[in-house]
Motif scaffolding. Structure first.
Motif, short mmCIF file in Angstrom:
data_model
loop_
_atom_site.label_atom_id
_atom_site.label_comp_id
_atom_site.label_asym_id
_atom_site.label_seq_id
_atom_site.Cartn_x
_atom_site.Cartn_y
_atom_site.Cartn_z
N MET A 205 23.00 13.38 -0.71
CA MET A 205 24.24 13.32 -1.48
C MET A 205 25.31 14.11 -0.76
SD MET A 205 23.82 13.72 -5.49
CE MET A 205 25.21 13.02 -6.28
N SER A 206 26.50 13.56 -0.77
CA SER A 206 27.56 14.27 -0.07
C SER A 206 28.90 13.86 -0.64
CB SER A 206 27.51 13.94 1.42
OG SER A 206 28.67 14.44 2.04
N ALA A 207 29.80 14.83 -0.72
CA ALA A 207 31.15 14.49 -1.14
C ALA A 207 32.11 14.71 0.02
CB ALA A 207 31.57 15.33 -2.35
N SER A 208 31.55 14.94 1.21
CA SER A 208 32.41 15.19 2.36
C SER A 208 33.11 13.89 2.78
CB SER A 208 31.56 15.73 3.51
OG SER A 208 32.12 15.34 4.73
N LEU A 209 34.38 14.02 3.11
CA LEU A 209 35.12 12.82 3.51
C LEU A 209 34.54 12.22 4.78
CD1 LEU A 209 38.87 13.58 2.87
CD2 LEU A 209 37.27 12.26 1.56
N LEU A 210 34.07 13.08 5.66
CA LEU A 210 33.54 12.57 6.92
C LEU A 210 32.34 11.66 6.66
CD1 LEU A 210 33.79 15.65 9.28
CD2 LEU A 210 35.54 14.12 8.42
N ASP A 211 31.56 12.01 5.62
CA ASP A 211 30.44 11.14 5.27
C ASP A 211 30.92 9.88 4.55
OD1 ASP A 211 28.57 12.81 6.40
OD2 ASP A 211 28.38 14.01 4.59
#
Lengths: 529, 499
Positions: free
Chosen positions: A191-197
């Motif tokens: 799970m990720s909320a990073s924009l790069l992801d």
């Protein structure tokens, strides 16, 4: 550290102001000194940001809610670079400009302004979607208080409308973000909320139907940002908020907060949903064009100066949107340029209107006339800013609008034919107002002041407020290259990889490392002291 | 039966036992003291210390569970010691502690009956803890009744004579009806499964739900009975009147405490998995609509209210709607850590916000029939800047504005529902939370943006207990809000045992 320092220093300053005495003058001086320090600090970005590579620089990343993949993730690239500088540049100017405009509850006002600065900078620097959302929403609170406490007669209605309208848009963005976090879980394995992801996600897209995942996400984000920009038909909160807001509120609202919307388009919508953007760009282009023309036409019939400037914002922000969705280098560069232009020239217009309003307590155009003879310096400044606003060559406005129109012409000709009428209309409504306010028969209010033999012209403080803005108007009009070189590579990188955009963290981070060396720490400290 | 009894088992129940023993201190002292009210030391501080002891014991249990992996089911399986129970106990202890701090200075508290008052409150808390611990429908029922009976009396004992009596009667009559329905439902479930224990029902629930109509009837009745206690639409009608009639600390105690443990019981009930079969799809969509209606009705009805307590009452209906969303996720999926931890986190944050919001209200409550309306708050920010600041924090947090606690609790619940694919439900949820912004900001508008009205302001007392309570809860809202990660991770780790 630098980015966090720039972001959260105003909070520290706000606390210092909250806990210091109640001498209003001293408080104001303190606040202006603080925001100047903040501006100086942000100038360090010129040193540590490397514009030659299109990477995410000065990155800071810490876990925040590890279970959900939310992190405290800040970073700077060419897209956000100038918006941060614009924010730190406009805040001290606004505070100095509101020296006499805000008469009561000064402490609270200054605290609000500083908190607002933090939330705006944070919005531009956040590279985690949830962190972005937090800053994006937090910015509503100080602005809500600014309008609600120091605003005009109808302020409660205006501030509530502003808050709820903006929030309505952004909750759908929140849902879209949550959806994408789970999408990251299934596609990337975590799970990720990073924009790069988020940029790496393959979001299914079907052109024929509205109900395909990418299209729905595209519109969820677009709604939030379109309300913030604001794009026709979501603009109705703007004139209310602007007219009721105190001068500093209007300046910040127009100068910086509207850019959060266009920045969002550039940071989220275009790179994350390339196919949907390609397919549905016409919707936003059409709204942009309608906004340009509609804003201009409505501005033309306004009898209130501030309302006129407010509607001109709708029109100008339409250009920014047009440039963004031209989806080529010229258009996007022009859009970024126009964001800065709009911040400077509309900010300046609101300040000027505020200056004259403080003296006469009326903004009705019909009460004025012949001001040029009676307040020459004010008139000269006003006309210069007007020129910038209607994009006369040699001023900043020209560069931005020209780039946008050129870019759109190359990409989507059919929209340019309508959009250019806005240029003419802008000239019409602005010059018509200038004519009615500054030339012709002497108006009622001006006559009154003449009879009383009181000055209507601006004083040294107000001149000092306007000077940096005027300088920037010409600087940006004459030497656009000096500005554009800082954002160029990032924009080119975005346009060239628009269907498969990826942003990487600056690897060879000399800039990063040098931050932690002893010398530079001292440097920063010196700057603060 | 006695053979299954060990000291360890008793230790695992120690929070309850401690609280019960300490609840007897005030009344016993009173009796021994020729029926004179005992000193504050005996009637207030000692019970507070008792709560702290119980809290320490709870922390100890959590530690033992982590270190030794103590037995989960004790007392022939009727008591379950797991993360859910422990967290609910912590919520109950938290809310009881602050309600007790506030109650002493509340003007509705009968001074000559204070020892009895404290005893009833602590016993209500014990009842709530029984519900939290219970792995058995009968025990759940007993716990709820124990807590409710104490609460009926507490409300009726108020110094205020008109509204409180009305509230007590309403709550009593409707509450008894709901209890009867609950018991009826339990009978159906017992009849079809042959057991009243959640752990055993779990084994047969899925098959029974698709074969036995009677079992589903029982489930619906249990849901209705518990739904009344947590004021889910359409069983919410008592809420505004009862909240209005009771003194603020008591309202907070009731709103957060009962809600927390009843939702814990519902969580255990939903985790049995009776919803996750095709046959129950009608029930699922009904519950979805109940959640939607609770959120919408709560928030829309609150729009038109000026009475602060009624605003909070309607908002509590809406919060039940959000919680129901989390429950539904638990009911629908076979392994829904997200749903359970989201619900539990929401209950925890709701307790903090509720005690803060009702805590400040008790400052304004003075006399008979006093209606604390938003008008009383006019211009408060310029007389009492810190109080206005914390009230704003409560309101913004309840409205779910980031980065406060209320935002993160909504975020976790919405995430769980998104994961489960309940998109429409989530959209209703966010729309209703946008609506709620209007009335949550109303007090803020009145405090900061209106001129004060001398006639309405009057004098209001300063109270250290209120300052303490609202200060602590505001600090928790901000701090836990900004760093919700660790707490969420803890909660998430502890609900794993549910599945």
């Amino acid at each position: 550290m630098l980015l966090s320092l720039i972001t959260f220093l105003p909070v520290v300053f706000a606390l210092m102001i909250w806990f210091s005495g109640s001498n209003e003058k001293a408080l104001k001086q303190m606040a202006i000194a603080f925001t100047l320090i903040e501006f100086a600090l942000s100038l360090l970005l010129f040193r540590y940001y490397d514009p030659s590579v299109a990477t995410l620089q000065l990155v800071e990343q810490h876990t925040w809610v590890s279970q959900m993949g939310v992190s405290y993730f800040m970073g700077l690239d060419g897209i956000s670079f100038w918006l941060v500088i614009l924010t730190t540049f406009l805040t001290p100017i606004t505070l100095l400009g509101s020296w006499t405009a805000v008469k009561s509850k000064t402490k609270g006002f200054l605290v609000c302004m500083l908190l607002l600065e933090t939330s705006m900078i944070g919005t531009f620097l956040a590279m985690d979607a949830i962190l972005f959302y937090v800053f994006f929403e937090v910015s509503l609170i100080p602005m809500y208080f600014l309008v609600g406490i120091w605003g005009g007669a109808n302020r409660l209605y205006a501030t509530m409308k502003f808050f709820i309208y903006t929030m309505f848009g952004s909750v759908f963005m929140l849902l879209a973000i949550i959806f994408m976090m789970f999408m990251a879980q299934s596609q990337l394995g975590f799970m990720s909320a990073s924009l790069l992801d988020f940029y790496k996600l393959e979001i299914p897209f079907v052109a024929e139907t509205f109900f395909s995942t990418q299209t729905l996400l595209f519109f969820a984000f677009s709604l939030a940002f379109a309300i913030k920009v604001p794009t026709f038909p979501f603009h109705t909160w703007l004139p209310d908020a602007h007219v009721q807001a105190p001068t500093p509120g209007s300046v910040i609202l127009a100068g910086v907060m509207l850019k959060m919307g266009t920045y969002g388009f550039l940071r989220f919508v275009i790179p994350m949903f390339p196919q949907a953007t390609e397919h549905w760009a016409w919707v936003l282009l059409a709204l942009a064009v309608v906004g340009i023309i509609y804003g201009a036409l409505v501005a033309m019939v306004q009898t209130d100066m501030k309302k006129l400037v407010a509607y001109s914002s709708v029109s100008h922000m339409g250009y920014v949107l047009l440039g963004l969705f031209a989806l080529n280098t010229l258009g996007i560069t022009g859009a970024i340029y126009q964001m800065l232009n709009h911040g400077i020239s509309t900010g300046a217009l609101f300040l000027l209107v505020g200056m004259v309003y403080e003296r006469t307590h009326t903004r009705e155009i019909s009460n004025y006339g012949g001001l040029a003879g009676y307040a020459p310096i004010f008139s000269i400044l006003f006309v210069i800013v007007t020129m910038s606003s209607i994009a006369v060559p040699m001023t900043n406005g020209f560069i931005g609008e020209f780039l946008i129109l050129q870019g759109t012409f190359l990409a989507k000709k059919e929209f340019v034919f309508f959009a250019v009428t806005g240029v003419v209309l802008a000239a019409a409504y602005m010059l018509w107002m200038v004519k009615r306010v500054f030339f012709g028969k002497m108006g009622k209010v001006v006559q009154e002041f003449k009879d009383k033999n009181e000055s209507l012209d601006i004083n040294a403080r107000e001149f000092a407020v306007m000077l940096p803005l005027i300088i920037m108007i010409f600087w940006m009009g004459l030497f656009p290259g000096t500005i554009l070189k800082w954002s160029d590579t990032s924009v080119k990188h975005l346009v060239n990889n628009i269907s498969k955009y990826e942003l990487v963290i600056h690897k060879n981070s000399e800039a990063n490392k040098s931050l932690y060396s002893k010398n530079d720490k001292l440097n920063i400290k010196e700057k603060i002291n | 039966m006695l053979s299954t009894f060990t000291t360890m088992d008793l230790y695992l129940l120690s929070p309850m036992i401690l609280l019960f023993i300490f609840s007897l201190v005030p009344v016993f002292t009173k009796v021994l003291n020729k029926n004179n009210e005992p000193s504050d030391m005996m009637s207030l501080y000692l019970p507070l210390i008792g709560i702290v002891f119980a809290f320490i014991a709870t922390c100890g249990i959590i530690l033992i569970k982590i270190v030794n992996g103590a037995p989960k089911l004790i007392f022939s399986g009727s008591i379950m010691v797991d993360g859910l129970a422990m967290w609910s106990v912590i919520i109950v202890l938290f809310i009881t502690f602050f309600a007790l701090v506030l109650i002493k200075e509340s003007s509705f508290t009968p001074k000559h009956l204070f020892s009895e008052y404290v005893m009833l409150m602590l016993n209500a808390a014990v009842g709530m803890m029984v519900v939290a611990y219970s792995n058995d429908f009968i025990l759940t029922f007993i716990g709820i009744e124990m807590a409710s009976l104490c609460l009926y009396m507490l409300i009726a004992m108020s110094e205020e004579t008109r509204l409180s009596k009305e509230a007590a009667i309403k709550y009593f009559v409707l509450g008894s009806l709901a209890s009867a329905i609950l018991l009826y439902g339990i009978a159906f479930i017992f009849g079809t499964t042959g057991t009243t224990q959640f752990a055993e029902i779990t084994e047969t629930a899925a098959t029974l739900a698709s074969t036995s109509r009677l079992f589903l009837v029982g489930c619906v009745l249990v849901f209705v009975g518990l739904g009344f206690k947590v004021s889910i639409f359409p069983f919410h009608f008592w809420t505004p009147d009862v909240y209005q009639g009771s003194s603020s600390p008591l309202t907070a105690f009731m709103a957060a405490g009962i809600k927390a443990v009843c939702f814990a019981a519902l969580l255990r009930f939903f985790a049995t998995g009776f919803l996750a079969v095709d046959r129950a799809s009608g029930l699922v969509s009904t519950i979805q609509w109940l959640a939607v209606m609770s959120m919408m009705l709560g928030n829309i009805a609150a729009l038109r209210q000026n009475h602060l307590k009624r605003i909070l009452a309607y908002s509590s209906i809406a919060h039940s709607g959000y919680l129901l969303m989390g429950l539904l996720v638990v009911g629908l999926s076979t392994n829904s850590v997200l749903g359970a931890s989201g619900t539990l986190f929401y209950l925890f944050s709701y307790a903090i916000m509720t005690i803060g919001a009702f805590g400040f209200l008790s400052l304004f409550e003075k006399s008979e029939n006093s209606m604390v309306t938003v008008d009383h708050l006019k211009g408060l920010a310029y007389r009492r800047p810190y109080l206005a600041l914390v009230i704003s924090i409560f309101m913004l947090s309840l409205a779910g504005i980031p980065p406060l606690l209320g935002f993160f609790s909504k975020f976790y619940i919405f995430s769980a529902a998104m994961k489960q694919g309940l998109y429409w439900l989530v959209i209703w949820g966010v729309v209703s939370s946008v609506i709620s912004v209007y009335f949550y900001l109303k007090p803020v508008v009145y405090m900061y943006m209106k001129q004060e009205d001398e006639a309405l302001v009057g004098e209001f007392k300063d109270s250290a207990s209120v300052s303490f309570t609202v200060g602590v809860s505001a600090a928790l809202i901000v701090i836990v809000g900004l760093s919700s990660g660790p707490l969420y991770a803890l909660i998430r780790g502890s609900v794993l045992s549910l599945f």
